[in-house]
Design an enzyme around this catalytic site. Structure first.
Site, PDB file in Angstrom:
ATOM      1  N   GLU A 213      25.295  68.807   7.647  1.00  0.00           N
ATOM      2  CA  GLU A 213      25.140  69.611   6.430  1.00  0.00           C
ATOM      3  C   GLU A 213      24.708  68.656   5.326  1.00  0.00           C
ATOM      4  O   GLU A 213      25.524  67.932   4.765  1.00  0.00           O
ATOM      5  CB  GLU A 213      26.457  70.305   6.073  1.00  0.00           C
ATOM      6  N   CYS A 247      25.729  70.904  -3.372  1.00  0.00           N
ATOM      7  CA  CYS A 247      24.563  70.713  -2.498  1.00  0.00           C
ATOM      8  C   CYS A 247      23.589  71.881  -2.564  1.00  0.00           C
ATOM      9  O   CYS A 247      22.392  71.696  -2.325  1.00  0.00           O
ATOM     10  CB  CYS A 247      25.008  70.465  -1.069  1.00  0.00           C
TER      11      CYS A 247
END
Length: 508
Positions: A213, A247
């Site tokens: 990720e 993010c």
């Protein structure tokens, strides 16, 4: 920093626990998920204090965006575990009848979760919840850049979870490197692309599957059909939550000429509504994690915005930001693409709001830049901070071409009420997720898979997707001994059997 559990001891202990079979029963998994939920809810104030000490994160953000999400994930997967873990019958071809086939999800084994600093509770414990749901033994390596939260996790996890099957290893790069040498059955890493490559290279030594990720520059497109008041507030919320250290935060905005400047001004209004005239005094606005990231972000601001000063100086105010920024000769991205020979000067953009920093307090004001050029430093890397450049594009086609000319982002957002524009982004761009009129939305739902594509990552988790990630889907087939219909295709292959095989091929 001493590890709460050394790497070798951790892997050995977890391997023994998994081999004993203790993690497989659904009763054990449910008990661990219940305990995980109690862990975050019983110790809410301790987590709030730890995250505040590490990141300066507001209490409301920690509760809403971390603790509640972990508790929700644990509850969601627990309530669906029996269905996901059950046998799922599959039809068998008639040529094999009588026969039966099914799939069953089995645990992968001993898994490693390496979590980041920006959401040090959520991004540590949400993957752990999914791994426990699948019946794995779990080693958690929290980020050393959030030391208070890491220490709290190392203290609480053994108190609530099965200490033989779940452990926390504290430490820095050395401890992480030691863990990566062990033959884990799955590695789940959240963080940056550079370390992601290191993780993947180490995993390749043992042919260990990985979930990465990562991140990237998540774009946001706004056109004249959008409700600018709503768009400005939602983009500002998505960007400046956790001081931009998210993010999937909007990294930059691509706006059409009819709305770009008005959007920038309305975002400045939204910032004031959220954090007041002086965001540094707001209890709802966070701080930058450390001095290194602080200096990196200052380097992305327009030249002249931050006067030269000692790192320990008091609040540094933007000095003549508009005049200091280099004005663009042409404000449209890709000038010349449609017959326009005008070229744009490299510009970080004009400061519409923000542009003030306090190095000692690790504070950067929520900053909106208008008229940024594609070649500006702020457009060359993931910002991961409270700086939002707005670039002007002619239309959706130009925005799509701009996005597709860069690495695939973790998320993309579109603020447009035009159906054709929405379909164009859905079908012609690739990103980990796509949000219409809503940033961060997919991060908040256990029903939606979360993950990247290309340079922004591989693999997904949350809910069923997380259960699948940490499981091996095993195929099982069974055929009774009588009647032995396979005798019809055993060798030797005489003419009758050859005709039968041909018939089977035609019917398949």
């Amino acid at each position: 920093m001493a590890s709460s559990t050394t790497s070798n001891m951790a892997f050995t202990r977890l391997t023994a626990a998994y081999a004993s079979g203790r993690t497989r029963p659904l009763s054990w998994r449910r008990a661990q998920l219940d305990a995980l939920r109690r862990l975050v809810m019983d110790n809410r104030e301790d987590f709030v204090a730890a995250v505040a000490a590490d990141l300066g994160k507001p209490a409301g953000e920690t509760v809403l965006m971390e603790l509640n999400l972990v508790a929700d994930e644990a509850r969601f997967v627990r309530n669906r575990l029996s269905v996901w873990a059950a046998r799922h019958p599959k039809p068998m071809p008639w040529a094999l009848q009588p026969a039966a086939g099914w799939t069953i999800a089995e645990p992968k084994g001993v898994v490693l979760v390496i979590s980041p600093w920006n959401y040090p509770v959520l991004l540590a414990l949400a993957p752990v919840a999914d791994a426990l749901t699948a019946g794995n033994a779990v080693c958690l390596k929290p980020s050393e850049l959030a030391p208070n939260t890491a220490r709290l996790l190392s203290e609480l996890v053994p108190q609530y979870l099965d200490r033989e099957a779940v452990c926390v290893v504290e430490g820095g790069p050395k401890e992480t490197g030691d863990l990566l040498k062990a033959p884990f059955d799955h590695i789940f890493y959240t963080g940056g692309e550079r370390v992601g490559k290191i993780v993947m290279k180490a995993a390749a030594e043992h042919l260990t599957p990985v979930t990465l990720e990562l991140g990237g520059k998540s774009p946001c497109f706004v056109d004249g059909t959008a409700d600018l008041n709503v768009a400005a507030r939602r983009i500002a919320w998505g960007k400046f939550t956790n001081a931009g250290q998210t993010c999937v935060a909007p990294d930059y905005v691509l706006a059409t000429p009819d709305v770009a400047e008005r959007l920038a001004k309305r975002m400045a209004v939204a910032v004031t509504e959220f954090f007041g005239e002086h965001p540094q005094t707001s209890v709802d606005y966070g701080r930058i994690v450390n001095d290194r990231h602080m200096e990196r972000l200052i380097g992305l601001l327009p030249a002249g915005t931050v006067p030269s000063a000692e790192p320990s100086s008091p609040l540094i105010k933007a000095a003549s930001a508009v005049g200091a920024a280099v004005e663009m000769v042409g404000r449209r991205i890709g000038a010349g693409a449609a017959g326009d020979d005008t070229t744009a000067a490299v510009s970080a953009g004009r400061v519409v709001c923000g542009g003030t920093v306090d190095r000692k307090a690790r504070y950067i004001a929520p900053t909106v830049l208008y008229g940024t050029s594609p070649d500006a430093p702020v457009m060359q890397e993931e910002i991961f901070g409270p700086i939002l450049p707005i670039l002007v594009v002619k239309d959706a086609d130009e925005a799509i071409a701009f996005i597709n000319g860069r690495p695939k982002p973790l998320a993309a957002y579109v603020f447009s009420r035009d159906r054709g524009t929405r379909l164009a982004f859905e079908r012609r761009t690739s990103s980990g997720a796509l949000g219409f009129d809503l940033p961060l939305g997919h991060l908040l739902s256990s029903r939606l898979p979360f993950g990247g594509v290309g340079a922004s990552g591989m693999g997904t988790y949350h809910g069923k997707a997380g259960f699948d990630t940490f499981s091996h889907l095993k195929t099982v087939v069974a055929k009774p001994s009588f009647p032995d219909t396979l005798g019809l295709v055993y060798p030797p292959f005489d003419e009758a059997k050859r005709q039968l095989i041909e018939l089977i091929a035609k019917l398949s």
